[in-house]
Design a protein around this motif. Structure first.
Motif, mmCIF file in Angstrom:
data_model
loop_
_atom_site.group_PDB
_atom_site.id
_atom_site.type_symbol
_atom_site.label_atom_id
_atom_site.label_comp_id
_atom_site.label_asym_id
_atom_site.label_seq_id
_atom_site.Cartn_x
_atom_site.Cartn_y
_atom_site.Cartn_z
ATOM 1 N N TYR A 113 0.806 -1.212 0.000
ATOM 2 C CA TYR A 113 0.000 0.000 0.000
ATOM 3 C C TYR A 113 0.849 1.277 0.000
ATOM 4 O O TYR A 113 0.522 2.277 -0.615
ATOM 5 C CB TYR A 113 -0.794 -0.058 1.301
ATOM 6 N N ASP A 114 1.964 1.245 0.753
ATOM 7 C CA ASP A 114 2.785 2.438 0.922
ATOM 8 C C ASP A 114 3.878 2.568 -0.130
ATOM 9 O O ASP A 114 4.670 3.508 -0.067
ATOM 10 C CB ASP A 114 3.445 2.425 2.310
ATOM 11 N N LEU A 115 3.967 1.606 -1.062
ATOM 12 C CA LEU A 115 5.050 1.656 -2.044
ATOM 13 C C LEU A 115 4.649 2.471 -3.265
ATOM 14 O O LEU A 115 3.487 2.491 -3.654
ATOM 15 C CB LEU A 115 5.416 0.241 -2.510
ATOM 16 N N SER A 116 5.640 3.098 -3.873
ATOM 17 C CA SER A 116 5.372 3.795 -5.130
ATOM 18 C C SER A 116 5.319 2.763 -6.253
ATOM 19 O O SER A 116 5.673 1.599 -6.061
ATOM 20 C CB SER A 116 6.492 4.792 -5.409
ATOM 21 N N MET A 117 4.880 3.190 -7.422
ATOM 22 C CA MET A 117 4.729 2.259 -8.526
ATOM 23 C C MET A 117 6.061 1.593 -8.918
ATOM 24 O O MET A 117 6.105 0.372 -9.071
ATOM 25 C CB MET A 117 4.099 3.004 -9.702
ATOM 26 N N PRO A 118 7.171 2.339 -9.048
ATOM 27 C CA PRO A 118 8.424 1.648 -9.380
ATOM 28 C C PRO A 118 8.858 0.673 -8.299
ATOM 29 O O PRO A 118 9.387 -0.397 -8.607
ATOM 30 C CB PRO A 118 9.443 2.782 -9.521
ATOM 31 N N GLN A 119 8.589 1.016 -7.043
ATOM 32 C CA GLN A 119 8.950 0.090 -5.976
ATOM 33 C C GLN A 119 8.132 -1.195 -6.085
ATOM 34 O O GLN A 119 8.645 -2.291 -5.890
ATOM 35 C CB GLN A 119 8.715 0.745 -4.608
ATOM 36 N N GLN A 120 6.866 -1.037 -6.450
ATOM 37 C CA GLN A 120 6.036 -2.224 -6.632
ATOM 38 C C GLN A 120 6.578 -3.075 -7.772
ATOM 39 O O GLN A 120 6.523 -4.297 -7.738
ATOM 40 C CB GLN A 120 4.580 -1.833 -6.917
ATOM 41 N N GLN A 121 7.118 -2.404 -8.787
ATOM 42 C CA GLN A 121 7.689 -3.156 -9.898
ATOM 43 C C GLN A 121 8.885 -3.970 -9.455
ATOM 44 O O GLN A 121 9.075 -5.100 -9.881
ATOM 45 C CB GLN A 121 8.098 -2.205 -11.010
ATOM 46 N N LEU A 122 9.668 -3.380 -8.558
ATOM 47 C CA LEU A 122 10.818 -4.119 -8.047
ATOM 48 C C LEU A 122 10.344 -5.380 -7.324
ATOM 49 O O LEU A 122 10.965 -6.435 -7.430
ATOM 50 C CB LEU A 122 11.639 -3.237 -7.104
ATOM 51 N N VAL A 123 9.234 -5.260 -6.595
ATOM 52 C CA VAL A 123 8.702 -6.433 -5.906
ATOM 53 C C VAL A 123 8.321 -7.496 -6.936
ATOM 54 O O VAL A 123 8.614 -8.686 -6.774
ATOM 55 C CB VAL A 123 7.479 -6.055 -5.049
#
Lengths: 315, 318, 515
Positions: free
Chosen positions: C141-151
């Motif tokens: 929920y707290d991650l930005s879109m690029p961070q979510q991509q890293l996940v």
């Protein structure tokens, strides 16, 4: 190892303040025997709260638990006449609850009907069937069913501890069993769950069945406390359960909440009406207070929630 | 329609004094409040929402009406206006929570369901009942006018009014559009939140009005007035062909739905002793009818959709 | 030579009348990064969906590891080691990163003990591998879109994917994040995985790709090997082709500009936008104007902020900085209803979800935004509505069984005309058209183009958003280009397609006029 979320701390904090207030203004509240009795009578509510919370976790709701609770009580009561042992009472109540849960689960998860309408309909159907079949006649229970054939105080402890053990094991399972995490996943995003290989339908179905079983068990724990049962029992129970779950921080949009938080939340809610009484208010306000508490908790969630509208458009 | 015909034939054959003019009047009298609530539940359901609080609000309005008349001592027509204002306020509370705070209608109206009923009980201390209303007021619930029960005229006017609103105005248009696709309606520049708020306010005001006919019919205003009416209203609307997901539904269908429930409730009490069952049966049948009317359209589709879920769907914007 | 990891040959896929892929062949070898290039709508997404099993091709064969697969489903694709990192990650927002990775990698059997310490260990090591700057305890929920991509990338690595598809993974990454990502890609390549890499940043292609395939209009235009040799100073030099070649392949040579009448310079400004910005939609400092009778084209890559700008002008996500003037008067647009009242119309990109309401009849769709005008006091007048609808059905030549037919019964092109008719009926001052011909067949497309041209004769100001350069070039008087949330260039004359593409990709040449 328990990490306390801010919600659990808030609820526990309010509970402590309420109890301190009671300790000052109404010290009677904490005299051991009434306190144990009060805890004993709250044990079923805790279990029902667990059931509703599990269902809310999957983005659904079950408001038929109050009626199902009554049906399970009456069924167990009748069964106890032919086989008067505590084991029969418990088994019959649980099986009745299970059946109710299966019906809700089938309608919601398999036929994909909106849970609110389904459980609204089953709520009325069970309640009216009971009125029809029982005509408001109380059922006397055999003596040996009381307190699991124990004397009163050990019996009360048994009830309280059973509820606590079940809550603890469910809370453990929620965290440590894959199934528990699946509930979160399905409630958080059913489509992503499907892509991950978790079946939203099966998971939702299980949540409803579990809710039914817990309701049946709750009815059993209630039965052993009294010599007879009122077929009108369990009214308002669904609201108390929803209130407990919402106060405990379960998001109605699914996916969030910890069962452990139900303990302080339920204790808080069951302390309110005695507190009102001790502090001189009339018990008629119970229902209004419950409604107001749910509203307040949901509003706190709604206002505190970050604006999410742009999340999908960014990127 | 088919259901209604079957019912009429069944009860006509087996019921005692079922197909008489007297009984017809009776059925209408008993259906008025549910009819009025169903008629305002329809726009709420058309927007894709739900209002579980109308029955409780009816109770609260009835009690406050009694309170205004007996304890405050105002004339009953003024108290009646008060009742509608209370209903409007209650509906307004729902509307604000749903459209301003964007909370789900289900949970909002579930808590106001409890809140309104609780307030009613608190005001009456659980037992107090208001009785002894003047004849001129009771006329609304028991009198006849032009060959029909007095409140039937009220229902008729409500029905016409709602039918015009839903089928003849841009508001009715808008709420349908919102029910089909709230996003689509917003992209067309419709004031979505305001239109939805209107539906809940209307439902509240109507609960206030229904409280009057209810009180006048029974001659007493008690805290448990209208308990369970929300379910009957929702059932009538869904039986009448409205989609619980919004967009589809008509006033004519809802009226039929109300008629089916009314005839059913009345007919069951008039069955011969061997088949005789009590009023509880109508509650059971209401619940089962609601489930059946929801589930039956789904059963054939279920087999198809369950095999077609393997396809990756486009991810919807949250 | 080892057999390719993935071999597609003669793939065809059509959606209705629109051909998305026409005899596309594509292969991926172990240990290579194969870049897939093409303008928006060239067929890249469709090709990817064929590879991940989300779309069944109409014709052609798919072979994975040398074995032909007759019916590829998402589940089979996953079991074959095909993983795709979408621009829109499919994660559970309410759960932590560790939890998300665990759910993705572990078996889905429900009665299994979750080993939290094991999970944490795996997640931590995966996150370290992808160089994530956050811990596994963070809620998605707290991650930005690029961070979510890293996940997502971490999940794919954890699952041991052999074929990894990355759809613009760097679109929103910062430079250091990007370097880390390239490190990850290199590791994967060394381990024998194949990576299909989609990006609009051409310099990246030269940095990491081994081969390049360019798609255009659903056909594969060219597939070329990139040969790297070490230069004298240790930097790698690529041989074979350069950026200019890539751009030429992507836009094709056939783009002709049909000259259209330039509106008189004296025409008043209809819409003036000054330093407009909005935090939540990532748009900042946009300044431009549109004169009466002028079509301003707006192009840029997906995610450059074009639709977000349109949503601001239409009040869907109100701007929080800057100024909008309409006919010289400053206005605040706080909601779509306000925008409509001011005379702004918006034909949205997603026709089926936003443009029209499929369950409602054509006539109701057309009259929806003029309800207050044609229905005085809110009272419906079906005859007035019918007249209005029929007028526009005739004018736009909408093919429908009648004005009472449900919009869902119409073809895509005709649905789009209904959506346009709705806005024409409002007599707008400013009309924003967002991808007006997306998913529309060729015939309807040229008709829609005709209508857009005739609109400006009535003094309308049109903002035309399109990813299709040919469309923009054919219709616009002036052309703006957006990149990373702001307007980076405005072309007055007749820019070439290559100039526009360069501006959109962010490598300016001296000849281009900056804004």
């Amino acid at each position: 190892m328990l990490k306390w979320s801010s919600r659990e701390l808030t609820v526990a904090g309010v509970l402590v303040i309420l109890w301190l207030g009671l300790a000052v203004f109404a010290p009677d509240f904490f005299s051991p025997q009434p306190l144990l009795s009060r805890l004993t009578s709250s044990a079923p509510k805790l279990l029902v709260g667990c059931g509703i919370a599990l269902v809310i976790l999957t983005r659904n709701i079950d408001i038929s638990v109050g009626s199902l609770y009554a049906v399970a009580s009456v069924a167990a009561g009748h069964a106890s006449h032919s086989a008067p042992t505590p084991a029969v009472i418990v088994a019959v109540a649980i099986v009745t609850g299970l059946c109710g849960g299966v019906i809700n689960g089938f309608l919601v998860a398999t036929l994909r009907l909106p849970s609110i309408v389904v459980t609204l309909a089953t709520m009325v159907t069970w309640r009216e069937s009971l009125r029809l079949g029982q005509q408001g006649v109380f059922i006397n229970l055999p003596d040996n069913s009381q307190w699991f054939s124990l004397s009163m105080v050990p019996g009360q402890w048994t009830v309280v501890l059973t509820a606590l053990v079940i809550l603890a094991s469910l809370a453990w399972a929620q965290k440590n069993l894959a199934a528990g995490r699946h509930l979160h996943a399905v409630g958080s995003d059913p489509e992503a769950a499907r892509l991950t290989g978790i079946s939203p339908g099966r998971t939702t179905f299980s949540a409803f069945v579990l809710c039914g079983v817990l309701t049946g068990l709750a009815a059993a724990l209630n039965l052993v406390q009294s010599p007879q049962i009122d077929p009108n029992t369990g009214r308002l129970l669904e609201l108390e359960g929803v209130a407990a779950a919402v106060v405990a921080g379960f998001a109605v949009s699914g996916g969030r909440g910890r069962l452990f938080a139900l303990l302080p939340a339920t204790l808080l809610l069951v302390s309110i009406s005695p507190a009102l009484t001790y502090l001189g208010a009339k018990p008629y306000w119970d229902k209004a207070v419950h409604g107001a508490i749910i509203l307040a908790a949901v509003m706190a969630d709604g206002l505190g929630r970050p604006k999410q509208g742009s999340r999908s458009q960014a990127a | 329609m088919l259901l209604l015909t079957i019912e009429l034939i069944f009860f006509g054959l087996y019921g005692r004094r079922f197909l008489t003019a007297d009984n017809g009047v009776n059925i209408i009298r008993h259906s008025v409040e549910i009819g009025m609530l169903a008629l305002v539940m329809l726009p709420v359901i058309l927007t894709g929402g739900i209002d579980l609080s109308v029955g409780s609000l009816l109770g609260l309005c009835a009690v406050l009406f009694g309170k205004l008349w007996r304890d405050v001592g105002v004339a009953w027509p003024i108290a009646a206006v008060g009742s509608v204002v209370v209903g409007l306020t209650g509906g307004g509370l729902n509307a604000v929570l749903i459209t301003r705070l964007r909370l789900p209608p289900l949970i909002v109206t579930l808590s106001t369901y409890s809140l309104f009923r609780g307030l009613a009980e608190a005001i009456t201390q659980g037992t107090d009942a208001f009785t002894g209303f003047p004849e001129s007021f009771l006329f609304i619930g028991t009198g006849e006018w032009g060959g029909l029960p007095a409140q039937a005229w009220l229902l008729l006017m409500t029905g016409l009014g709602i039918a015009l609103l839903i089928h003849q105005t841009t508001w009715g248009r808008s709420i349908r559009a919102i029910g089909f696709s709230a996003e689509g309606a917003e992209y067309a520049g419709l004031p979505v939140q305001r239109r939805v708020a209107c539906a809940y306010c209307l439902a509240g005001a109507m609960a206030g009005l229904a409280a009057l006919t209810y009180t006048a019919r029974f001659g007493t205003a008690k805290a448990d007035a209208g308990a369970g009416y929300e379910l009957a209203a929702i059932t009538a609307v869904v039986l009448g062909g409205a989609s619980i997901f919004g967009g589809r539904g008509s006033v004519a269908g809802t009226v039929l739905g109300v008629a089916v429930l009314g005839v059913l409730g009345n007919g069951l009490t008039r069955l011969p002793a061997t088949l005789s069952t009590a009023s509880e049966l109508s509650g059971i049948v209401t619940g089962l009818l609601l489930l059946a009317s929801l589930a039956l359209p789904r059963l054939p589709g279920m087999l198809i959709t369950s095999t077609a879920t393997a396809c990756e769907r486009p991810r919807s914007t949250s | 030579m080892t057999s390719p990891l993935l071999q597609l040959s003669g793939i065809k896929k059509a959606f209705g009348a629109v051909t998305a892929l026409n005899s596309v062949s594509f292969d991926l070898r172990p240990g290579e990064v194969h870049a897939l290039l093409g303008g928006n709508g060239a067929g890249k997404s469709t090709l990817i969906k064929v590879i991940t099993g989300a779309h069944m091709p109409d014709a052609g064969t798919v072979a994975v590891g040398g074995h032909p697969i007759s019916r590829l489903t998402p589940a089979i694709a996953r079991s074959l080691g095909i993983a795709c990192i979408y621009q829109q990650p499919a994660l559970f927002p309410d759960l932590t990163v560790t939890e998300n990775i665990g759910l993705r990698l572990e078996s889905t059997s429900p009665f299994r003990r979750v080993r939290h310490s094991e999970r944490r260990r795996v997640a931590t090591s995966l996150l370290r591998q992808v160089g994530a700057g956050f811990t596994g305890e963070t809620a998605v929920y707290d991650l930005s879109m690029p961070q979510q991509q890293l996940v997502e990338i971490a999940c794919a690595i954890g699952a041991g994917a052999k074929i990894l598809i990355m759809d613009e993974p760097t679109a929103s990454l910062t430079q250091p994040e990007q370097e880390l990502l390239f490190g990850v890609v290199d590791d994967l390549r060394r381990n024998g995985s194949g990576i299909i890499y989609i990006s609009h940043r051409l310099e990246e292609i030269f940095q990491i790709a081994n081969r390049v395939t360019v798609l255009r209009d659903g056909e594969s235009v060219v597939t070329r090997e990139l040969v790297r040799t070490s230069g004298p100073d240790g930097t790698s030099i690529c041989q074979g082709f350069d950026e200019a070649d890539l751009i030429r392949w992507m836009v094709g040579r056939s783009v002709e500009r049909t000259p259209i009448a330039i509106p008189p310079a004296s025409a008043p400004n209809r819409l003036t936008v000054h330093a407009l910005g909005c935090d939540v939609s990532g748009v900042r400092n946009v300044t431009f104007d549109i004169r009466a009778g002028e079509i301003v084209g707006l192009t840029g890559l997906v995610g450059a902020g074009r639709t977000e700008l349109a949503r601001m002008l239409f009040g869907l996500t109100p701007a929080d900085t800057g100024e909008i003037r309409l006919d010289g008067v400053p206005v605040t647009i706080s909601s779509p209803a306000a925008a409509v009242a001011l005379g702004i119309g918006y034909l949205p990109e997603d026709r089926r979800r936003h443009g029209i309401i499929l369950d409602l009849p054509v006539a109701q769709n057309i009259s929806m935004s003029v309800q207050s005008r044609i229905f005085p006091m809110g009272w419906l007048r079906p005859d007035a509505e019918k007249t209005l609808a029929e007028q526009y059905i005739r004018r736009l030549d909408i093919k429908t069984a009648g004005s009472g037919a449900e919009a869902s019964t119409l073809s895509g092109g005709n649905q789009q005309k209904v959506a346009m008719a709705r806005w024409l009926a409002t007599n707008p001052k400013v009309l924003i058209l967002d991808e007006p011909t997306q998913g529309v067949d060729v015939g309807a497309k040229s008709e829609i183009h005709q209508h857009i041209r005739s609109l400006v004769d009535e003094g309308l100001a049109v903002l035309l958003i399109s990813s299709e350069l040919a469309e923009i070039l054919a219709l616009s008087h002036r052309i703006g280009v957006m990149r990373l949330g702001t307007l980076t260039a405005m072309f007055d004359g007749q820019p070439s397609a290559a100039q526009l593409m360069r501006a959109a990709l962010g490598n300016q040449e001296p000849g281009d006029q900056p804004c």
